[in-house]
Scaffold this motif. Structure first.
Motif, mmCIF file in Angstrom:
data_model
loop_
_atom_site.group_PDB
_atom_site.id
_atom_site.type_symbol
_atom_site.label_atom_id
_atom_site.label_comp_id
_atom_site.label_asym_id
_atom_site.label_seq_id
_atom_site.Cartn_x
_atom_site.Cartn_y
_atom_site.Cartn_z
ATOM 1 N N GLY A 39 0.784 -1.224 0.000
ATOM 2 C CA GLY A 39 0.000 0.000 0.000
ATOM 3 C C GLY A 39 0.817 1.275 0.000
ATOM 4 O O GLY A 39 0.330 2.314 0.467
ATOM 5 N N VAL A 40 2.056 1.221 -0.508
ATOM 6 C CA VAL A 40 2.877 2.423 -0.598
ATOM 7 C C VAL A 40 2.945 2.879 -2.054
ATOM 8 O O VAL A 40 2.556 2.159 -2.972
ATOM 9 C CB VAL A 40 4.299 2.190 -0.040
ATOM 10 C CG1 VAL A 40 4.220 1.815 1.429
ATOM 11 C CG2 VAL A 40 5.022 1.089 -0.827
ATOM 12 N N LYS A 41 3.476 4.083 -2.265
ATOM 13 C CA LYS A 41 3.426 4.671 -3.602
ATOM 14 C C LYS A 41 4.649 4.364 -4.459
ATOM 15 O O LYS A 41 4.548 4.261 -5.677
ATOM 16 C CB LYS A 41 3.250 6.191 -3.488
ATOM 17 C CG LYS A 41 1.920 6.606 -2.873
ATOM 18 C CD LYS A 41 1.798 8.117 -2.815
ATOM 19 C CE LYS A 41 0.448 8.528 -2.234
ATOM 20 N NZ LYS A 41 0.303 10.016 -2.159
ATOM 21 N N GLN A 42 5.798 4.225 -3.832
ATOM 22 C CA GLN A 42 7.012 4.075 -4.622
ATOM 23 C C GLN A 42 8.036 3.205 -3.895
ATOM 24 O O GLN A 42 7.931 2.970 -2.696
ATOM 25 C CB GLN A 42 7.616 5.452 -4.919
ATOM 26 C CG GLN A 42 7.842 6.284 -3.676
ATOM 27 C CD GLN A 42 8.184 7.719 -3.989
ATOM 28 O OE1 GLN A 42 8.320 8.099 -5.150
ATOM 29 N NE2 GLN A 42 8.328 8.544 -2.960
ATOM 30 N N ARG A 43 9.034 2.762 -4.662
ATOM 31 C CA ARG A 43 10.066 1.892 -4.124
ATOM 32 C C ARG A 43 10.779 2.524 -2.933
ATOM 33 O O ARG A 43 11.142 1.846 -1.962
ATOM 34 C CB ARG A 43 11.084 1.566 -5.227
ATOM 35 C CG ARG A 43 11.211 0.094 -5.552
ATOM 36 C CD ARG A 43 12.170 -0.140 -6.689
ATOM 37 N NE ARG A 43 11.530 0.086 -7.969
ATOM 38 C CZ ARG A 43 10.898 -0.860 -8.669
ATOM 39 N NH1 ARG A 43 10.845 -2.089 -8.195
ATOM 40 N NH2 ARG A 43 10.341 -0.592 -9.820
ATOM 41 N N GLU A 44 10.998 3.828 -3.013
ATOM 42 C CA GLU A 44 11.733 4.527 -1.962
ATOM 43 C C GLU A 44 11.035 4.471 -0.609
ATOM 44 O O GLU A 44 11.665 4.710 0.433
ATOM 45 C CB GLU A 44 11.955 5.984 -2.378
ATOM 46 C CG GLU A 44 12.968 6.180 -3.496
ATOM 47 C CD GLU A 44 12.457 5.676 -4.841
ATOM 48 O OE1 GLU A 44 13.304 5.343 -5.706
ATOM 49 O OE2 GLU A 44 11.218 5.613 -5.034
ATOM 50 N N ASP A 45 9.746 4.149 -0.616
ATOM 51 C CA ASP A 45 9.014 4.022 0.649
ATOM 52 C C ASP A 45 9.372 2.733 1.385
ATOM 53 O O ASP A 45 9.005 2.562 2.560
ATOM 54 C CB ASP A 45 7.503 4.054 0.393
ATOM 55 C CG ASP A 45 7.034 5.405 -0.123
ATOM 56 O OD1 ASP A 45 7.614 6.425 0.290
ATOM 57 O OD2 ASP A 45 6.094 5.430 -0.945
ATOM 58 N N ILE A 46 10.063 1.823 0.705
ATOM 59 C CA ILE A 46 10.432 0.538 1.294
ATOM 60 C C ILE A 46 11.944 0.371 1.396
ATOM 61 O O ILE A 46 12.456 -0.138 2.395
ATOM 62 C CB ILE A 46 9.843 -0.638 0.469
ATOM 63 C CG1 ILE A 46 8.322 -0.496 0.348
ATOM 64 C CG2 ILE A 46 10.204 -1.981 1.112
ATOM 65 C CD1 ILE A 46 7.693 -1.552 -0.538
ATOM 66 N N ILE A 47 12.674 0.786 0.351
ATOM 67 C CA ILE A 47 14.118 0.594 0.313
ATOM 68 C C ILE A 47 14.782 1.241 1.530
ATOM 69 O O ILE A 47 14.509 2.394 1.882
ATOM 70 C CB ILE A 47 14.713 1.201 -0.977
ATOM 71 C CG1 ILE A 47 14.125 0.520 -2.214
ATOM 72 C CG2 ILE A 47 16.236 1.081 -0.973
ATOM 73 C CD1 ILE A 47 14.346 -0.975 -2.269
ATOM 74 N N GLY A 48 15.660 0.483 2.160
ATOM 75 C CA GLY A 48 16.376 0.972 3.330
ATOM 76 C C GLY A 48 15.660 0.722 4.636
ATOM 77 O O GLY A 48 16.254 0.906 5.710
ATOM 78 N N LYS A 49 14.417 0.309 4.569
ATOM 79 C CA LYS A 49 13.661 0.048 5.785
ATOM 80 C C LYS A 49 13.774 -1.420 6.185
ATOM 81 O O LYS A 49 13.900 -2.296 5.333
ATOM 82 C CB LYS A 49 12.189 0.425 5.597
ATOM 83 C CG LYS A 49 11.959 1.922 5.462
ATOM 84 C CD LYS A 49 10.476 2.243 5.382
ATOM 85 C CE LYS A 49 10.242 3.745 5.309
ATOM 86 N NZ LYS A 49 8.802 4.084 5.218
ATOM 87 N N SER A 50 13.695 -1.657 7.475
ATOM 88 C CA SER A 50 13.735 -3.028 7.972
ATOM 89 C C SER A 50 12.349 -3.651 7.875
ATOM 90 O O SER A 50 11.347 -2.954 7.697
ATOM 91 C CB SER A 50 14.213 -3.062 9.420
ATOM 92 O OG SER A 50 13.196 -2.577 10.280
ATOM 93 N N VAL A 51 12.308 -4.949 8.023
ATOM 94 C CA VAL A 51 11.038 -5.663 8.011
ATOM 95 C C VAL A 51 10.133 -5.135 9.124
ATOM 96 O O VAL A 51 8.912 -5.032 8.963
ATOM 97 C CB VAL A 51 11.278 -7.181 8.180
ATOM 98 C CG1 VAL A 51 9.972 -7.934 8.208
ATOM 99 C CG2 VAL A 51 12.165 -7.703 7.065
ATOM 100 N N LEU A 52 10.737 -4.751 10.252
ATOM 101 C CA LEU A 52 9.958 -4.239 11.386
ATOM 102 C C LEU A 52 9.250 -2.933 11.062
ATOM 103 O O LEU A 52 8.221 -2.609 11.657
ATOM 104 C CB LEU A 52 10.875 -4.032 12.586
ATOM 105 C CG LEU A 52 11.378 -5.306 13.278
ATOM 106 C CD1 LEU A 52 12.492 -4.969 14.246
ATOM 107 C CD2 LEU A 52 10.240 -6.014 13.994
ATOM 108 N N GLN A 53 9.775 -2.183 10.110
ATOM 109 C CA GLN A 53 9.166 -0.915 9.727
ATOM 110 C C GLN A 53 8.086 -1.081 8.665
ATOM 111 O O GLN A 53 7.325 -0.150 8.409
ATOM 112 C CB GLN A 53 10.242 0.048 9.209
ATOM 113 C CG GLN A 53 11.248 0.485 10.256
ATOM 114 C CD GLN A 53 12.384 1.274 9.643
ATOM 115 O OE1 GLN A 53 13.251 0.740 8.962
ATOM 116 N NE2 GLN A 53 12.373 2.583 9.890
#
Length: 224
Positions: free
Chosen positions: A33-47
């Motif tokens: 449910g996010v808009k772009q790759r940058e909303d996930i890249i660099g984040k941990s599974v916990l986030q």
């Protein structure tokens, strides 16, 4: 990555040794449910996932970081929009210069049975029996007799037609029944018994392994 972006039924990802995403495909972006790759890249599974689910994925990832390969793991994916779906998950170590530097994996949606396969009709009696008796112990010899094949042949036919083994199908039937029951006021012990488990602790372990959270946490999630 563009190749995996073209596969709507496949979630693809790469994580580093801290279980943070370095690569994700478009399917995972959409399902979270996010808009772009940058909303996930660099984040941990916990986030990215709720705590219960995140702990499950981190435990898997740590096993892989220690060199284990996870393949053909039947599990349920739960997403931020509360959609659920069965998938088969594969994870393996990402190795560079002889060292494990991350985890690479994918989860493929469990598709519909191959109704055009020549053995589909033969297996229908087996499926009917399993749906009617999923709360009883699985007798693989009885299932093979119903299909008129050997146990080894039954296993192969199940993989070809349903993509999973008879034992995995039994787990699927039991977990689906349990999730339906958790939408009601039935007690956990009662649900455990009606879904074919001899004790509540065994049910809770199987449910968490497959769904990612405990039965009580799942009930709280759907009632929220």
């Amino acid at each position: 990555m563009r190749l995996f972006d073209q596969l709507p039924d496949v979630v693809f990802f790469i994580k580093d040794t801290d279980c943070c995403y370095t690569h994700v495909n478009q399917t995972l972006i959409q399902r979270l449910g996010v808009k772009q790759r940058e909303d996930i890249i660099g984040k941990s599974v916990l986030q990215v996932y709720p705590p219960g689910l995140a702990s499950k994925y981190i435990m898997q990832d740590r096993r892989v970081l220690c060199g284990e390969v996870i393949e053909n793991l039947l599990e349920i994916q739960l997403y931020s929009n509360r959609l659920t779906g069965w998938c088969l998950t594969y994870k393996q170590p990402l190795i560079q210069d002889g060292e494990v530097v991350g985890v690479i994996g994918l989860s493929r949606d469990l598709g519909q049975p191959d109704s055009q396969h020549s053995s589909f009709g033969r297996l229908q009696e087996v499926i009917d029996h399993m749906q009617a008796h999923f709360n009883e112990p699985l007798r693989i010899n009885l299932l093979a007799d119903k299909a008129g094949v050997s146990v080894a042949q039954l296993e192969r036919l199940f993989k070809r037609v349903f993509q999973i083994t008879p034992q995995q199908l039994l787990t699927k039937l039991r977990m689906e029944a349990a999730m339906r029951a958790l939408h009601t006021e039935a007690g956990i012990a009662e649900i455990s018994h009606t879904c074919g488990f001899s004790d509540q602790s065994g049910f809770a372990r199987q449910f968490k392994s497959t769904v990612g959270i405990t039965p009580r946490a799942y009930r709280a999630l759907v009632q929220r």
